[in-house]
Design an enzyme around this catalytic site. Structure first.
Site, mmCIF file in Angstrom:
data_model
loop_
_atom_site.group_PDB
_atom_site.id
_atom_site.type_symbol
_atom_site.label_atom_id
_atom_site.label_comp_id
_atom_site.label_asym_id
_atom_site.label_seq_id
_atom_site.Cartn_x
_atom_site.Cartn_y
_atom_site.Cartn_z
ATOM 1 N N ARG A 168 0.873 -1.169 0.000
ATOM 2 C CA ARG A 168 0.000 0.000 0.000
ATOM 3 C C ARG A 168 0.915 1.226 0.000
ATOM 4 N NH1 ARG A 168 -1.944 -3.511 4.078
ATOM 5 N NH2 ARG A 168 -4.030 -4.356 3.640
ATOM 6 N N LYS B 272 -1.876 -2.434 8.019
ATOM 7 C CA LYS B 272 -3.051 -2.007 8.772
ATOM 8 C C LYS B 272 -3.046 -2.632 10.153
ATOM 9 C CE LYS B 272 -6.230 -0.980 4.958
ATOM 10 N NZ LYS B 272 -7.551 -1.286 4.370
ATOM 11 N N ARG C 146 -0.588 -2.156 -6.739
ATOM 12 C CA ARG C 146 -0.701 -3.261 -5.779
ATOM 13 C C ARG C 146 -1.620 -4.352 -6.342
ATOM 14 N NH1 ARG C 146 -1.012 -4.731 -0.176
ATOM 15 N NH2 ARG C 146 -3.127 -5.159 0.553
ATOM 16 N N HIS D 230 -3.619 -9.147 3.967
ATOM 17 C CA HIS D 230 -5.065 -9.169 4.173
ATOM 18 C C HIS D 230 -5.391 -9.937 5.445
ATOM 19 C CE1 HIS D 230 -6.054 -8.521 -0.371
ATOM 20 N NE2 HIS D 230 -5.862 -7.395 0.270
ATOM 21 N N TYR E 285 -9.227 -11.403 -6.267
ATOM 22 C CA TYR E 285 -8.257 -11.464 -7.350
ATOM 23 C C TYR E 285 -8.459 -12.670 -8.257
ATOM 24 C CZ TYR E 285 -6.036 -7.564 -5.165
ATOM 25 O OH TYR E 285 -5.805 -6.317 -4.658
ATOM 26 N N HIS F 131 -2.498 2.782 -6.105
ATOM 27 C CA HIS F 131 -3.049 1.582 -5.467
ATOM 28 C C HIS F 131 -3.271 0.471 -6.495
ATOM 29 C CE1 HIS F 131 -4.683 -0.449 -1.998
ATOM 30 N NE2 HIS F 131 -5.753 -0.799 -2.679
#
Length: 299
Positions: free
Chosen positions: A153, A176, A247, A270, A279, A244
C-alpha cells in the site's frame, strides 16, 4: 462532558490510539460522525450529546441516510457511512449499547483492473524524467517500483524508515492495525531504492522515513498520486491506473503466474482470505481480455 464535539474528539482518539486505525480510516469515520451529529442537531431540534445518541431510533438513522442520498451518495458510500455511524454509536454507548438495526444498502464489489507492466514502467519513467531534480526522479521511480514489485500500500511504502536499511532480498512492512509482514524485495526494486538513497541530499537515520519530500520531511502520498495522474494524462493511460492499482497488478500477475491464494493473502497483508479472493475474478477477467483480443475465433 458529553457534548457532540467532545464525543467526536474522544472517538477520534479511540480510533487512533485504541484501535490503531489508519489515518485514512480515522479521517473518514470522524468526518461522518461530525456530519451525523450536525444533521441530528437540526433533525432533533437541539443540542446532541450522549443521551440523545444512545436514544436514537431506526427512523433517525434512516432520515440521515435519506438526507445524504440527496447529496448524491452512492450505495457503496452510504454503506461506508452506515458502518462509521455504527462504530461511533457503539463507542458512545459502550459494548452494551443497543444500536438500531438497519439493513445496509446493496453494494457492488468492483473488480480491480490490473495495469500492464508496460504502462507501469511508462508512467514511472515519465515521472522520473519530468522530475525537478535527479534525486526526486530517482525517489518517485523507486516508490512506484516498490508498489508494483512488492505489492505495498502507498502508506506502507512511505512509512518505511531507515531502520529497514541496509536492504536485503526481503522487507519487513507494517500494515493495517500495526500488523507486520515480510515481502520480497526484487533486485531491480532494491537497486532503484539504493540509487535514490545515494542521490538523496537528506541523511538517512533510523527513525526517519526513507522517502523524503524536497525539504526533508516525510513524502506525502498525495504528491505520488498527483504525479501519477499527470503522467497518465500525458501518456493517454487509463485513469484507473493509480498508485493503489499497482498493488492490484502485483497480486494479479502473481496469481496468473501460479501463486496460491493463501500465499498471496500473506504477501498483501489481508486479514481475511475473502479480501484476497477478489483477485480470482481479476485474473479471470484478465484472461478473458487476452482470449478476446488474441483468439482467432473469439467473439
Amino acid at each position: 462532558m458529553d457534548s457532540a464535539n467532545a464525543l467526536v474528539k474522544d472517538f477520534s482518539r479511540h480510533l487512533r490510539e485504541g484501535r490503531r486505525r489508519s489515518q485514512h480510516t480515522v479521517r473518514a469515520y470522524v468526518t461522518t460522525a461530525e456530519r451525523f451529529c450536525s444533521f441530528l442537531m437540526e433533525h432533533l431540534g437541539g443540542a446532541v450529546g450522549k443521551a440523545e445518541l444512545t436514544a436514537l431510533k431506526q427512523t433517525d438513522i434512516r432520515s440521515y441516510l435519506a438526507f445524504r442520498r440527496g447529496d448524491g451518495l452512492s450505495n457503496n458510500s452510504a454503506a461506508r457511512e452506515l458502518s462509521a455511524i455504527r462504530a461511533f454509536l457503539k463507542f458512545v454507548g459502550g459494548d452494551d449499547s443497543q444500536i438500531p438495526k438497519i439493513k445496509g444498502p446493496k453494494v457492488t464489489r468492483g473488480v480491480p483492473r490490473p495495469a500492464s507492466p508496460d504502462d507501469i514502467v511508462a508512467i514511472a519513467g515519465d515521472i522520473a524524467e519530468s522530475a525537478s531534480s535527479d534525486w526526486v526522479g530517482a525517489r518517485d521511480w523507486a516508490v512506484l517500483l516498490l508498489l508494483y514489485g512488492s505489492g505495498l500500500r502507498i502508506s506502507e511504502a512511505l512509512d518505511l524508515t531507515g531502520d529497514a536499511l541496509p536492504l536485503t532480498d526481503t522487507l519487513r512492512v507494517t500494515g493495517k492495525r500495526s500488523k507486520t509482514r515480510i515481502v520480497p524485495l526484487l533486485p531491480k526494486v532494491r537497486e532503484a531504492i539504493e540509487q535514490y538513497i545515494d542521490l538523496c541530499p537528506h541523511p538517512m537515520t533510523l527513525d526517519q522515513t526513507i522517502f523524503r519530500g524536497k525539504r526533508g520531511g516525510p513524502l506525502s502520498p498525495n504528491l505520488i498520486r498527483r504525479v501519477v495522474q499527470q503522467a497518465r494524462g500525458k501518456l493517454g493511460i487509463s485513469d484507473k491506473t493509480t498508485p493503489h492499482a499497482l498493488r492490484h497488478s502485483f497480486a494479479t500477475h502473481l496469481l496468473a503466474g501460479g501463486a496460491d491464494l493463501r500465499s498471496l493473502q500473506e504477501l498483501l497483508g489481508h486479514a481475511s482470505l475473502s479480501s484476497t479472493q477478489v483477485y480470482t475474478a481479476v485474473d479471470a477477467a484478465h484472461l478473458l481480455d487476452v482470449y478476446q483480443n488474441a483468439h482467432p475465433r473469439a467473439g
